[in-house]
Write an enzyme that holds these catalytic residues in place. Sequence first.
Site, PDB file in Angstrom:
ATOM      1  N   ARG A   1       9.030  -2.166   3.764  1.00 30.71           N
ATOM      2  CA  ARG A   1       8.307  -3.402   3.419  1.00 30.71           C
ATOM      3  C   ARG A   1       8.515  -3.706   1.943  1.00 30.71           C
ATOM      4  O   ARG A   1       8.965  -2.856   1.182  1.00 30.71           O
ATOM      5  CB  ARG A   1       6.822  -3.300   3.765  1.00 30.71           C
ATOM      6  CG  ARG A   1       6.100  -2.225   3.024  1.00 30.71           C
ATOM      7  CD  ARG A   1       4.620  -2.205   3.372  1.00 30.71           C
ATOM      8  NE  ARG A   1       3.996  -1.068   2.737  1.00 30.71           N
ATOM      9  CZ  ARG A   1       2.727  -0.736   2.858  1.00 30.71           C
ATOM     10  NH1 ARG A   1       1.921  -1.453   3.615  1.00 30.71           N
ATOM     11  NH2 ARG A   1       2.235   0.315   2.234  1.00 30.71           N
TER      12      ARG A   1
ATOM     13  N   ASN B   1       0.810  -8.433   0.244  1.00 34.16           N
ATOM     14  CA  ASN B   1       0.085  -7.165   0.258  1.00 34.16           C
ATOM     15  C   ASN B   1       0.589  -6.310  -0.891  1.00 34.16           C
ATOM     16  O   ASN B   1       1.778  -6.025  -0.987  1.00 34.16           O
ATOM     17  CB  ASN B   1       0.325  -6.421   1.573  1.00 34.16           C
ATOM     18  CG  ASN B   1      -0.582  -5.205   1.710  1.00 34.16           C
ATOM     19  OD1 ASN B   1      -1.791  -5.342   1.919  1.00 34.16           O
ATOM     20  ND2 ASN B   1      -0.017  -4.028   1.545  1.00 34.16           N
ATOM     21  N   GLU B   2      -0.320  -5.947  -1.775  1.00 33.36           N
ATOM     22  CA  GLU B   2       0.000  -5.057  -2.889  1.00 33.36           C
ATOM     23  C   GLU B   2       1.262  -5.500  -3.638  1.00 33.36           C
ATOM     24  O   GLU B   2       2.281  -4.801  -3.638  1.00 33.36           O
ATOM     25  CB  GLU B   2       0.131  -3.620  -2.400  1.00 33.36           C
ATOM     26  CG  GLU B   2      -1.162  -3.113  -1.779  1.00 33.36           C
ATOM     27  CD  GLU B   2      -1.189  -1.601  -1.566  1.00 33.36           C
ATOM     28  OE1 GLU B   2      -0.125  -1.037  -1.326  1.00 33.36           O
ATOM     29  OE2 GLU B   2      -2.273  -1.016  -1.648  1.00 33.36           O
TER      30      GLU B   2
ATOM     31  N   GLU C   1      -9.134  -1.834   0.712  1.00 37.14           N
ATOM     32  CA  GLU C   1      -8.803  -0.634   1.482  1.00 37.14           C
ATOM     33  C   GLU C   1      -9.495   0.552   0.824  1.00 37.14           C
ATOM     34  O   GLU C   1      -9.097   1.000  -0.247  1.00 37.14           O
ATOM     35  CB  GLU C   1      -7.284  -0.415   1.497  1.00 37.14           C
ATOM     36  CG  GLU C   1      -6.529  -1.584   2.103  1.00 37.14           C
ATOM     37  CD  GLU C   1      -5.013  -1.398   2.087  1.00 37.14           C
ATOM     38  OE1 GLU C   1      -4.540  -0.263   1.884  1.00 37.14           O
ATOM     39  OE2 GLU C   1      -4.308  -2.399   2.266  1.00 37.14           O
TER      40      GLU C   1
ATOM     41  N   TRP D   1       2.299   9.457   5.129  1.00 40.55           N
ATOM     42  CA  TRP D   1       3.328   8.808   5.917  1.00 40.55           C
ATOM     43  C   TRP D   1       4.140   9.921   6.588  1.00 40.55           C
ATOM     44  O   TRP D   1       4.009  11.093   6.216  1.00 40.55           O
ATOM     45  CB  TRP D   1       4.273   7.993   5.021  1.00 40.55           C
ATOM     46  CG  TRP D   1       3.714   6.688   4.526  1.00 40.55           C
ATOM     47  CD1 TRP D   1       2.414   6.277   4.562  1.00 40.55           C
ATOM     48  CD2 TRP D   1       4.467   5.631   3.910  1.00 40.55           C
ATOM     49  NE1 TRP D   1       2.304   5.029   3.996  1.00 40.55           N
ATOM     50  CE2 TRP D   1       3.547   4.602   3.594  1.00 40.55           C
ATOM     51  CE3 TRP D   1       5.809   5.445   3.596  1.00 40.55           C
ATOM     52  CZ2 TRP D   1       3.947   3.409   2.985  1.00 40.55           C
ATOM     53  CZ3 TRP D   1       6.200   4.269   2.985  1.00 40.55           C
ATOM     54  CH2 TRP D   1       5.285   3.255   2.691  1.00 40.55           C
TER      55      TRP D   1
ATOM     56  N   GLU E   1       3.262   5.197   9.376  1.00 41.41           N
ATOM     57  CA  GLU E   1       1.910   5.500   8.881  1.00 41.41           C
ATOM     58  C   GLU E   1       1.016   6.183   9.911  1.00 41.41           C
ATOM     59  O   GLU E   1      -0.207   6.065   9.845  1.00 41.41           O
ATOM     60  CB  GLU E   1       1.252   4.216   8.374  1.00 41.41           C
ATOM     61  CG  GLU E   1       1.800   3.782   7.048  1.00 41.41           C
ATOM     62  CD  GLU E   1       0.983   2.702   6.353  1.00 41.41           C
ATOM     63  OE1 GLU E   1      -0.017   2.235   6.913  1.00 41.41           O
ATOM     64  OE2 GLU E   1       1.367   2.330   5.245  1.00 41.41           O
TER      65      GLU E   1
ATOM     66  N   TYR F   1       0.143   9.051   9.981  1.00 39.05           N
ATOM     67  CA  TYR F   1      -0.749  10.028   9.322  1.00 39.05           C
ATOM     68  C   TYR F   1      -1.648   9.389   8.267  1.00 39.05           C
ATOM     69  O   TYR F   1      -2.295  10.078   7.508  1.00 39.05           O
ATOM     70  CB  TYR F   1       0.067  11.162   8.700  1.00 39.05           C
ATOM     71  CG  TYR F   1       0.905  11.877   9.724  1.00 39.05           C
ATOM     72  CD1 TYR F   1       0.308  12.402  10.870  1.00 39.05           C
ATOM     73  CD2 TYR F   1       2.287  11.983   9.574  1.00 39.05           C
ATOM     74  CE1 TYR F   1       1.075  13.021  11.841  1.00 39.05           C
ATOM     75  CE2 TYR F   1       3.052  12.601  10.538  1.00 39.05           C
ATOM     76  CZ  TYR F   1       2.443  13.121  11.669  1.00 39.05           C
ATOM     77  OH  TYR F   1       3.197  13.717  12.630  1.00 39.05           O
TER      78      TYR F   1
END
Length: 684
Positions: free
Chosen positions: A114, A152-153, A318, A326, A368, A370
Site C-alpha cells: 500500500r 490513510n497515514e 486506531e 504482520w 495483517e 497478526y
Amino acid sequence: MRKKQGFRWNHMTMGTCYYPEHWDKALWQEDLRRMKTAGISMIRVAEFAWSKVEREEGVFDYTFFDEFLDLCQREEMKVIFGTPTATPPAWLTEKYPEVLNAREDGVLYRHGGRRHYNYNSEKYLELSARIVEKIAAHYGKHPAIIGWQIDNELNCETSEFYSEADSLAFREFLKEKYHTLSALNEAWGTVFWNQTYTAWKQIYVPRPVLNQGYNPHMHLDYFRFISESTVHFCQMQADIIRKYKKEADFITTNGIFWNLDNHRMMDECLDVYTYDSYPSFAFGLNCDPQKSDDLNDRHWSKKLTEVRSVCPHFGIMEQQSGANGWTTRMEGPAPRPGQLTLWAMQSVAHGADYISFFRWRTCTVGTEIYWHGILDYDNRDNRKLAEVKDFYKKLKTLDEVCGAEYTAAFGVLKDYDNCWDTNVDVWHKRVDQASDEEIFAAAQLYHTPYNVIYLQENTTPEDLLAYPLLIYPHPVLMTEKRAGLLRKYVEQGGMLVIGCRSGYKQENGKCVMFPQPGLLQELTGSDVIDFTFTSPAEPPVFAEWDGRKIDMPLFNDILRPLEGACVLASYTDSYYKGEAALIEKKTGKGRALHFGSTFSRSNMEMLLRYAGVIRPFDDLLEAPEEVEIVQRVKNENRYLFVLNYMPAAKKINLKKQMRLLYDGTLHTGEVILKPFETAVYKVL
Ligand code: GLA
C-alpha cells in the site's frame, strides 16, 4: 496565532475500525449490534476499498457501501468514511505505471502493498480526484456519516519519493523558489565537488551517490518539497469533500509521519487530527524492556505530545487492542489484562476525546493476520472485548473532562527546518535525539509535563508567553525572524534555554561565518570559543552549578560570557576545565540561558528547578517515578490522571481530598494502584 481547530468532540466517544469488505455480509448486523452493546458508537470504514466502488476504470458502482451505510443508519452507528487513495486498484497501476513511487535507485514499487503511489503523477492526481469526487458526491449527505478520513497515514510506509513525476515536480518547485539556476547553485553550495548545474533538467530528486556523499542543502529542499507535495495531495481531497459533505461533518487524517509539516496540513486542510497509537511496539523484536531507558510503552506519551502540538483536542483513530504484527515484519505482545485500558487512558490523558480501537476483528487474510483486533478469528466474546466494555464504562464517567486542556509546566520549541536538516546530518542527529529523548524522560520522571510548540510562520510572542520556560534544545538553523520572535518572548518575561550546537547554520543549512550561537548571541550573551564531542577515551564531563555537579554529556560548547551576561556553571573536566558551561543574560523582563551540552534527565532536574517549574502537582499528590501524572483542566476544574505502567502495584499519596471519577468515591492519603491500573481524580 494558529487557526482554531474546526471540530471537537462534545462527549467522550468510543469507536472501532471496521472493514465490511473483509466479512460475509451475514455478519454485518450482528457486528454492529455487538459493537453498540460494548459502547462503540462510531466506526471508520472504506479507506482501502477503491475497487468496491470502481472495479473497472470509469465504471462506478455504489451498491456495496449504500447497503452498508443504510444498515449503519438503521442500527444507529455513526461512520467516518475513508477516501481509498492509499491503495490504488490493480487496473490502475498496471495501465498507468507512472503513478507508482520508486526506490531511490529508480526501481518501481509494484502493486500489492500500500501507499506505493506518488503524489506528483498527473494521472494519479486526476484519478484520485475523480474517485474522491464520486464518493463524496454520492455518500456526502448520507445521514450515517459524520466525518471523513483522507487517505490513510500519509507518509507512512515511506516518506521518500523518487519517481520520474517527482523529479519533474521538484524542478518546478525549485524554479518557483529560486527563479534562476545561479541562485539555486548558490543556495546549495554546488561549487563543492563540482556539482554546479547548468540546466534545470540536470536536477533530480536525490539519486544514489557514492559513499552517501549527498548534498545536504539539496536534501533539505527535497524534504520541503515532499511536505509540499503531501499537503497539496491532502488539500486536493479536502477541497473536493468540502463541496459535498454535510456542514457539521469533519475532515481528518490519521497518524503522524515524516517529512511532512503536519501543523500546516492541519491548519490548511483538516478540521481535527487523529492518531494511531500502538504502544506495544515498545516490547517488540529487538527491544529489551529490562534494559530500556526510554520508558517502554510510556514512551507513547512522547508521541501523543507531538499529536497535541498539531491539534490539542485530537482523536485516536486506531488504538491498540491486540498484539501487533504482520506476516512479514515485527511483533508485539498482546496487551496484558489492564494494559489495553492503560494505553487508551494514556491517550485520553494527553488530549484525546475519541478512542477508536483497531480493529473490531482480526483479519483472517493478508499480511495483517497478526495485527490483532478486539475479537479474534473465532469471533467469540473474549477478555479484550470485556476490557473494551469496562473501558467504556470508565470513559463515560470522564465525560466532564471532554475538551479539558492539558496542563504543561514548560514548553519545548521545535521547527520543521531543523527537524529536516537534522534528518540528513549524522553529526547533529545524535545530539538532537539524545536531548529529545532525555527531556521527555525528565518530564516524565519528575512529573513535570510539557508541550511541544513548532515555530510556524504565524507564531506570535503571545503564543510563546503561555510558557514560563521554553527549551529550544539545539536550534542549528536560525533566521532573523525566529531570533526576533525569541527576543520578544524574553523581553516580555520568558525564560529561554538553548543547548549546544545552536545557530551555526542559515536557512539552507549552510554554516555561517560568525561566532556561535550566531543570531542568538546577543540574546544569550554567550560566545562559543571552542566545541567538541566528548571523548570516549576520557572520563565523563561534568560542570559545577551552585555547588552541585551536573553532567555535560555527548557534546560540549566551551563558552565565554559577553557583556551583560554571567556564568552560572563551569566545566570541571577535560581540557576545558574551568571554562564556562552555562551562561545567562537578562533582557527586558526575562532571560536567556545557553547550556553548553545536550540535555539529560539529571541536568534537566537542575534546570527545571532553577526555572521554578519542577513538580507542579506536588501539593496535590506524590507518586513514584514509574507512575505518570497528567492534569487536564476545564472551567477551573482540575482532573488528575494517574497511570501505573508497571506490572506491579504502586503506592501514591493524595494530599487533598479527591473524587475518583470512575465510581464517584472520595479519597485522601495512601492509595495502592494495582498493576497497570489507572485512576482519574477530580480535585475537590
Ligand atoms: C496502521 C494502519 C492500519 C493497519 C495498522 C497495522 O496503523 O493505519 O491500516 O495497517 O497500521 O499495520
